[in-house]
Design a protein around this motif. Structure first.
Motif, PDB file in Angstrom:
ATOM      1  N   HIS A 123      35.580  47.282  47.911  1.00 15.22           N
ATOM      2  CA  HIS A 123      36.870  46.672  47.583  1.00 15.22           C
ATOM      3  C   HIS A 123      36.822  45.183  47.950  1.00 15.22           C
ATOM      4  O   HIS A 123      36.601  44.839  49.124  1.00 15.22           O
ATOM      5  N   CYS A 206      35.751  47.299  43.075  1.00 18.31           N
ATOM      6  CA  CYS A 206      37.097  47.062  42.569  1.00 18.31           C
ATOM      7  C   CYS A 206      37.716  45.876  43.290  1.00 18.31           C
ATOM      8  O   CYS A 206      37.197  45.406  44.312  1.00 18.31           O
ATOM      9  N   LEU A 229      36.182  48.081  38.372  1.00 18.92           N
ATOM     10  CA  LEU A 229      37.629  48.276  38.283  1.00 18.92           C
ATOM     11  C   LEU A 229      38.390  47.006  38.659  1.00 18.92           C
ATOM     12  O   LEU A 229      38.765  46.790  39.817  1.00 18.92           O
ATOM     13  N   ILE A 346      40.027  54.631  39.754  1.00 21.63           N
ATOM     14  CA  ILE A 346      38.783  54.695  40.528  1.00 21.63           C
ATOM     15  C   ILE A 346      38.111  56.051  40.339  1.00 21.63           C
ATOM     16  O   ILE A 346      36.909  56.142  40.049  1.00 21.63           O
TER      17      ILE A 346
END
Length: 360
Positions: A123, A206, A229, A346
């Protein structure tokens, strides 16, 4: 009776939030110290060299070896924090502020599940995300799906923030490109560690807003299929700083004065055009198509005051096979209230990948 369209309300909310945050003197503007001089020239050259990397010329990246400590654990999961020296090469390292030389990463993972039967998603930070908490809240519920969460603290953010920088307001334009380039290098090295050292069966990347732009770049440059993502993110930083709300948070006069010192006096319009040219280097449509575009899912907001719809659709068009999912709301409201949709994306993107074959 006056009725207000809900989408319009979300859009206005974004602009009201932006006006309060960026047009007042609560915090200084972005780029108050100008363009960055020779650092900007260095970053422009280095970013142009990114594009052939996908051909394998710069893979594998430097392997990082984080030094871990456990900060929390339960019967079923643990949260560790690791530190490592940024894997950036000497030129990038010299351009980074000393505070950004050491990277910090959070790692939330299930216990008692072999990595080969798990997935892990890296992330990346959005603008102003200086801590791990928001991304832990996003990734935490995914533990029950056997999906681990790795959180990278960006250069210029959190404990890596330069002493003179206030909040997220980067001092120079070169800092924005440097933040992006270093984040890409670090994220790629972390993915390599997850694959070759930890042995995870599936991987993804992401990010929200700015973090989504960086996630798209990392996914594009990865040599094997990973879930990619980008959430509430544009195809280029031009959209945010030249067209969107953040144009009101930019120190245009300081940038004009800096150019006047370097060259001749310029109009504000010419300064804005110079900014467009520089930030065009962040245009993800110029990057290669990811190895499995079917595992690319964009989540965008229907009434985003920061990111217009056409920006999201430009990247989808450039990456045939990718998917856009729309959530009702603006940038701020979606950031706050649509974590469920982000998690669903996800899970779905990871399900579109093949499990890595275990070595015999």
């Amino acid at each position: 009776m006056v009725t207000v369209n809900l989408g319009t309300l979300y859009y206005v909310l974004d602009h009201v939030y932006g006006a309060i945050l960026h047009r007042t003197k609560i915090s200084p503007p972005f780029f108050s110290r100008g363009w960055g001089g020779s650092k900007l020239e260095l970053l422009e050259r280095m970013i142009k060299q990114l594009f052939p990397e996908v051909e394998g010329q710069n893979w594998p990246p430097s392997l990082v070896q984080p030094i871990w400590k456990t900060v929390w654990e339960s019967k079923t999961a643990s949260l560790r924090e690791g530190v490592f020296k940024t894997p950036c090469d000497e030129q990038l390292l010299n351009a980074l502020p000393p505070e950004s030389h050491t990277a910090r990463v959070g790692f939330l993972s299930p216990k008692f599940v072999p990595p080969q039967k798990m997935a892990c998603v890296v992330h990346l930070a959005g603008t102003g995300d200086h801590s791990f908490e928001r991304r832990l809240r996003l990734g935490g519920p995914l533990l029950k799906e056997n999906i681990a969460t790795m959180i990278l603290e960006s250069p210029f953010y959190g404990r890596r923030r330069p002493l003179l920088q206030r909040g997220a307001k980067l001092l120079c334009v070169s800092d924005l490109l440097l933040l992006g380039r270093a984040t890409i290098e670090e994220a790629r090295s972390l993915l390599y560690w997850l694959d070759h050292e930890a042995g995870y069966g599936k991987m993804g990347v992401c990010g929200l807003s700015m973090g989504g732009v960086h996630a798209a770049m990392v996914g594009s440059l990865h040599p094997t299929p990973i879930a990619t993502l980008p959430f509430l993110s544009p195809h280029s930083a031009v959209v945010a700083f030249c067209d969107g709300v953040l144009k009101h948070a930019t120190a245009w006069e300081a940038l004009r004065n800096d150019l006047a010192v370097q060259k001749a006096a310029m109009t504000l319009e010419e300064v804005r055009e110079r900014m467009r040219n520089v930030l065009s280097l962040t245009d993800v449509t110029r990057f290669p198509i990811p190895k499995n575009p079917n595992a690319v899912i964009f989540v965008a907001a229907t009434d985003d005051g920061y990111i217009p719809k056409h920006s999201v659709l430009e990247l989808q068009k450039a990456w045939p096979g990718s998917e856009v999912r729309w959530v009702s709301g603006g940038h701020v409201s979606s950031f706050l209230f649509h974590n469920g949709e982000f998690r669903r994306a996800i899970v779905d993107a990871l399900n579109r990948l093949q499990w890595k074959e275990s070595p015999l």
